[in-house]
Design a protein around this motif. Structure first.
Motif, mmCIF file in Angstrom:
data_model
loop_
_atom_site.group_PDB
_atom_site.id
_atom_site.type_symbol
_atom_site.label_atom_id
_atom_site.label_comp_id
_atom_site.label_asym_id
_atom_site.label_seq_id
_atom_site.Cartn_x
_atom_site.Cartn_y
_atom_site.Cartn_z
ATOM 1 N N SER A 1 11.804 65.197 79.400
ATOM 2 C CA SER A 1 11.595 64.001 80.222
ATOM 3 C C SER A 1 11.402 62.734 79.392
ATOM 4 C CB SER A 1 10.406 64.202 81.160
ATOM 5 O OG SER A 1 9.191 64.163 80.442
ATOM 6 N N ILE A 2 10.948 62.854 78.163
ATOM 7 C CA ILE A 2 10.729 61.652 77.352
ATOM 8 C C ILE A 2 11.935 61.295 76.485
ATOM 9 C CG2 ILE A 2 8.237 61.913 77.274
ATOM 10 C CD1 ILE A 2 8.527 62.927 74.418
ATOM 11 N N GLU A 3 12.977 62.072 76.566
ATOM 12 C CA GLU A 3 14.161 61.830 75.728
ATOM 13 C C GLU A 3 14.761 60.445 75.973
ATOM 14 O OE1 GLU A 3 18.260 64.106 74.417
ATOM 15 O OE2 GLU A 3 16.970 64.978 75.952
ATOM 16 N N SER B 1 14.913 57.279 73.266
ATOM 17 C CA SER B 1 16.169 56.605 72.948
ATOM 18 C C SER B 1 16.046 55.106 73.175
ATOM 19 C CB SER B 1 17.295 57.188 73.798
ATOM 20 O OG SER B 1 18.494 56.514 73.544
ATOM 21 N N LYS B 2 15.441 54.723 74.278
ATOM 22 C CA LYS B 2 15.246 53.303 74.567
ATOM 23 C C LYS B 2 14.401 52.626 73.499
ATOM 24 C CE LYS B 2 15.508 53.569 79.614
ATOM 25 N NZ LYS B 2 14.723 53.441 80.858
ATOM 26 N N PHE B 3 13.376 53.329 73.022
ATOM 27 C CA PHE B 3 12.492 52.743 72.019
ATOM 28 C C PHE B 3 13.179 52.647 70.665
ATOM 29 C CE2 PHE B 3 9.325 53.310 68.621
ATOM 30 C CZ PHE B 3 8.653 52.115 68.771
ATOM 31 N N ALA C 1 9.656 48.123 73.771
ATOM 32 C CA ALA C 1 8.255 48.410 73.463
ATOM 33 C C ALA C 1 7.579 49.208 74.575
ATOM 34 C CB ALA C 1 7.495 47.122 73.205
ATOM 35 N N ALA C 2 7.911 48.937 75.824
ATOM 36 C CA ALA C 2 7.303 49.664 76.945
ATOM 37 C C ALA C 2 7.690 51.141 76.884
ATOM 38 C CB ALA C 2 7.719 49.059 78.270
ATOM 39 N N ALA C 3 8.916 51.412 76.494
ATOM 40 C CA ALA C 3 9.355 52.803 76.353
ATOM 41 C C ALA C 3 8.569 53.483 75.238
ATOM 42 C CB ALA C 3 10.853 52.867 76.077
ATOM 43 N N GLY C 4 8.257 52.756 74.187
ATOM 44 C CA GLY C 4 7.452 53.296 73.097
ATOM 45 C C GLY C 4 6.065 53.700 73.573
#
Length: 59
Positions: A13-15, A19-21, A27-30
């Motif tokens: 689910s965090i993949e 990738s976005k980060f 930064a929000a994805a991080g």
């Protein structure tokens, strides 16, 4: 085994957030990745405890 399945689901689910980060610098994805990694840490510790208990009870 249920917690192990949760670990696999959480990693998958965090993949997209990872990738976005890493690829887009979001930064929000991080932040979401860091939160999920903390959840993984907790689950991993719970699994370790269960394994140890099961191993020791079989003796």
């Amino acid at each position: 085994m249920e917690k192990f399945k949760k670990v696999k689901e959480l990693v998958s689910s965090i993949e997209t957030d990872a990738s976005k980060f890493y690829d887009a610098g979001n930064a929000a994805a991080g932040t979401r990745v860091r939160k999920a990694m903390q959840e993984l840490k907790v689950l991993a510790q719970e699994i370790r405890t269960e394994v140890t208990e099961k191993k020791n009870s079989d003796k």
